[in-house]
Structures are given as C-alpha cells and as structure tokens.
Write a protein that holds these residues in place. Structure first.
Motif, PDB file in Angstrom:
ATOM      1  N   GLY A  19       0.817  -1.208   0.000  1.00  0.00           N
ATOM      2  CA  GLY A  19       0.000   0.000   0.000  1.00  0.00           C
ATOM      3  C   GLY A  19       0.849   1.255   0.000  1.00  0.00           C
ATOM      4  O   GLY A  19       0.551   2.232  -0.695  1.00  0.00           O
TER       5      GLY A  19
ATOM      6  N   HIS B  16      -5.451   2.159  -1.022  1.00  0.00           N
ATOM      7  CA  HIS B  16      -6.527   2.109  -0.020  1.00  0.00           C
ATOM      8  C   HIS B  16      -6.926   0.667   0.272  1.00  0.00           C
ATOM      9  O   HIS B  16      -7.080   0.256   1.426  1.00  0.00           O
ATOM     10  N   THR B  17      -7.061  -0.130  -0.782  1.00  0.00           N
ATOM     11  CA  THR B  17      -7.449  -1.532  -0.617  1.00  0.00           C
ATOM     12  C   THR B  17      -6.400  -2.301   0.186  1.00  0.00           C
ATOM     13  O   THR B  17      -6.736  -3.093   1.077  1.00  0.00           O
TER      14      THR B  17
ATOM     15  N   PHE C 117      -4.140  -1.070   2.350  1.00  0.00           N
ATOM     16  CA  PHE C 117      -4.101  -0.639   3.751  1.00  0.00           C
ATOM     17  C   PHE C 117      -5.276  -1.208   4.546  1.00  0.00           C
ATOM     18  O   PHE C 117      -5.134  -1.577   5.716  1.00  0.00           O
ATOM     19  N   GLU C 118      -6.423  -1.288   3.912  1.00  0.00           N
ATOM     20  CA  GLU C 118      -7.583  -1.884   4.602  1.00  0.00           C
ATOM     21  C   GLU C 118      -7.338  -3.364   4.873  1.00  0.00           C
ATOM     22  O   GLU C 118      -7.699  -3.875   5.937  1.00  0.00           O
TER      23      GLU C 118
ATOM     24  N   ALA D 235      -5.400   4.223   5.182  1.00  0.00           N
ATOM     25  CA  ALA D 235      -6.430   3.879   4.196  1.00  0.00           C
ATOM     26  C   ALA D 235      -7.349   5.075   3.954  1.00  0.00           C
ATOM     27  O   ALA D 235      -7.695   5.396   2.807  1.00  0.00           O
TER      28      ALA D 235
END
Length: 425
Positions: free
Chosen positions: A379, A392-393, A395-396, A415
């Motif tokens: 990320g 973002h994906t 980090f989530e 995120a």
C-alpha cells in the motif's frame, strides 16, 4: 533496621540474586522444579529471620547455603544423598550456617557460570519456542506467570502450562546441567540468541494488544544479551545481537506519540534518539566486526540499524548500503521476511516501482500470506506511485490482519488518507 526496610532490602536482594541462586541450585540438584522450590524456601527463611537478625554481609551466599541445607534434607528423605550430591554437603559446611549467617563466605564465586548455565537450560532446543521464552522470563527474568501472561496477552493458565511442560520435557529428555564447551556450546547459542531476540521483538513491536511497545521486555532482553556478551566475549554474534537491541532501543522515545500512537522510522524526531544507546550499539557492532568476517545475521541487522543511527536525517540514510546488507542477509537466512524488508530498502534506494516489483513477487509466499506488513508495504509503494485506490485496498487489508490496536489504527488512518477522508495521517 525496621521490618519494612528489611523486607524491601530482601526484595532487592532477591531481584539481584534469584537467577544466580537458581543456576547454582540446578547444578547441584539437577532438577529445575526442585531448584525453584529450594530457592523459594530460602527466601521465606530470610523473610522470617532477617528482620530479627539483620541482613547478612553476603546475602547471596546466605541464601545459597540455606537452600543447599534444604537440598540435603530433601535428598536424605528421598534416599538420594549419594556421591553425586556430596558436594552439596561440603559446600554447605564450608559456607554459611543458617544459624550463624555472620560466618558465610561466597561459595559460588563464578556467578557468570551459574547464569550461563540457567540461560542454556531455559533456552534448550529440546523445548518449543514458546516454552523457551516463557521459561527464560520465569527463571532469569524473575517474572511471575501472571506478569508473563500479561506481557504476551495470553491467559495465565496457558503460561503456567508451558512452564510446567518445559520443566517436564527437560527432565524426560535428561538434559545435562553442565555448560557445554567448544563446538557443543556454539551449537546451543543460536537457540539462546533466538529466544532473547524474540523477547526483545515482542517488546519493541508488540504483536497484539493496545500498547505499541512494552519496554520492560526490551530491557530484560538487553540485560540477558549483555550478560552473554560478558560471558562469551569472543563470540561475534552475541555482540551483533546486543548492538542490534541497543540501536533499536535508542529510538524508543521517538517511536510513540503523545497519545501512544506509533511514529514510523522516517517520521521520527531523531533528536529524541538516545545517543548513549546509539554509542553503545555502535561499540558492540565494532566488537562484532573485529571478531568475524563475514558478519552473521544479527551483526548484519545491527549494521542496517547503524545506517539509520548514523544518518542525521531520514533523507541522509544510505539506502544503497542497506540494500547491499540485506542482499547478504538474504543469502544467509533465506527468509521471506528479510526479502520483504529488502524490498522496502530497494523501494527507498531505487524508487517505488523497483520495490513494488519485488513485493509483487512475494504475494504468493506462504509464510507471508497472513502477515499484515506485506499489504501494508505494498500500500505504501502504491501510494507513492499515485495509485491511491489500490493503496486504499491494501491498507484496509493490512488493518484487518493486524492484531495490535495501535498498528491497526495507523493502517486505518492511512487507508482513509488514500480515500481522501478526514482522519488520515
């Protein structure tokens, strides 16, 4: 001396002498559980007598003599006082009588040997990794089962069972209680180093719970490492291990924000790094470098930490040298985790595209599949490349895997930042 000051003195003496006492008792009774029982009985005797008789001039020797007298009684009752244990009786006669503590002498002059013996027993490779950690903290750190459980955020019964099983395993395996020499000692040391560094790592970056760091574990690991370095001064890797822990510990004050939040390496205020620990770490690394070439895995990691310690700002970090050090470390360890760290260094030295190529090659690595730092690093690299949606994906995904509350909060914030939401870092 009043009763309360005497009790405080006894507690201080116990903290200093307990591990040495246990090491000496294990040598003569050849049983870890019995040695613990005898040490506790000696402590209770001191609590009963010292408030009335005063603290002996040599309290450690007094405790040892008392424990050995108890050992003689125990072995007599069991019909086991044979030639193997005659040395206990001789030592007790030479040393202090529990009735006349003013006569005691130091019967165990080589306390380093007693500590070394205990470290090697607690870290014996016949035990599981978790059992070695628990037994080391119990015998050498003097931590209660409750304190160990709280440090690792597991039930107290779990730690108690690990310690009991560890002692039983040592007994059943007939582990010798002598200090190995030469090649035998060299073969045992990697297990010891591994346990000490596991303890340190759990303190430095707690795997779970609400605290980012648990400095009491770092300090205990450093204490054990320093003891080993004094005991085996010609071993390069022990100096490398101490250097690594000193250098990482130097950043402790800068790693946590005012609310307990993590502050990552590149964002830390380096003026808050402890320069005394930095100097101690660099000195230990110099000793390792003087003793061995090529360097072993702990000394190589310490060399990487030294690159950070010697850079006045994050921008001055010699990332190309760090990549070269990781190249050597990968060759020695063949570890996917080391390859992950190397990818981070490559991304810093040669740009995020180069780092991302290496990270993508690790995505199917079984050992890293559930490791939250893999998507976290991916990320970060995607974010630097402007691919915010993908970042973002990642980090989530990393936040969902993280078990440490503080680390999870940091990943959620990153995120949000990638999504353009408020609350990002």
């Amino acid at each position: 001396m009043g009763e309360t000051p005497t009790k405080e003195t006894i507690e201080a003496v116990w903290r200093i002498e307990a591990a040495r006492l246990l090491g000496g008792l294990v040598r003569v009774v050849r049983d870890v559980s019995l040695a613990e029982d005898l040490a506790q009985e000696a402590l209770l005797t001191a609590l009963e007598r010292w408030p009335h008789t005063g603290v002996p001039n040599n309290p450690g020797a007094w405790l040892m003599a008392t424990a050995k007298n108890r050992a003689i009684d125990q072995l007599r009752r069991r019909g086991m006082l044979d030639r193997t244990h005659e040395s206990i009786q001789r030592d007790a006669a030479i040393g202090a009588s529990t009735e006349h503590p003013e006569n005691e002498t130091n019967m165990d002059e080589d306390v380093d040997d007693e500590l070394m013996r205990l470290i090697l027993i607690a870290c014996h490779p016949v035990l599981s990794k978790q059992a070695r950690v628990a037994l080391t903290l119990r015998l050498l750190g003097g931590l209660t089962t409750d304190e160990i459980a709280r440090a690792f955020l597991v039930p107290e019964t779990t730690i108690a069972q690990r310690i009991v099983r560890a002692k039983r395993t040592l007994a059943e395996a007939r582990v010798p209680f002598e200090i190995p020499r030469g090649d035998d000692l060299a073969d045992r040391l990697p297990s010891v180093f591994e346990v000490i560094y596991l303890i340190f790592n759990e303190g430095y970056a707690a795997s779970r719970g609400e605290d980012w760091m648990r400095m009491e574990l770092c300090e205990e690991a450093l204490r054990l490492g320093r003891i080993l370095a004094e005991r085996i001064p010609d071993n390069a890797e022990v100096h490398g291990l101490v250097a690594l822990m000193e250098l990482h510990s130097s950043r402790a004050r800068a790693r946590i924000g005012p609310s307990g939040e993590p502050i990552l390496l590149l964002n830390q205020d380096r003026s808050r790094w402890d320069q005394l620990l930095v100097h101690r770490g660099l000195a230990a690394l110099a000793r390792a470098e003087a003793l061995a070439s090529p360097l072993g895995p702990y000394a190589l990691q310490a060399s990487i930490a030294a690159c950070h310690a010697q850079a006045r700002t994050a921008d001055e970090t010699d990332w190309k040298r760090i990549v070269a050090l990781y190249d050597a470390l990968v060759q020695i360890t063949q570890s996917p985790l080391v390859e992950l760290n190397r990818a981070i260094a490559v991304g810093m030295a040669f740009g995020p595209t180069a780092g991302l190529e290496l990270i993508d090659a690790l995505m199917d690595e079984p050992a890293l599949r559930q490791y939250h730092l893999l998507p976290s690093v991916r990320g970060d690299l995607l974010s630097k490349l402007g691919r915010a949606k993908e970042a973002h994906t990642e980090f989530e995904r990393a936040a969902a895997m993280a078990q440490n509350v503080r680390e999870r909060e940091l990943l959620v914030a990153r995120a949000k930042a990638c999504a353009g939401e408020r609350g990002g870092p």
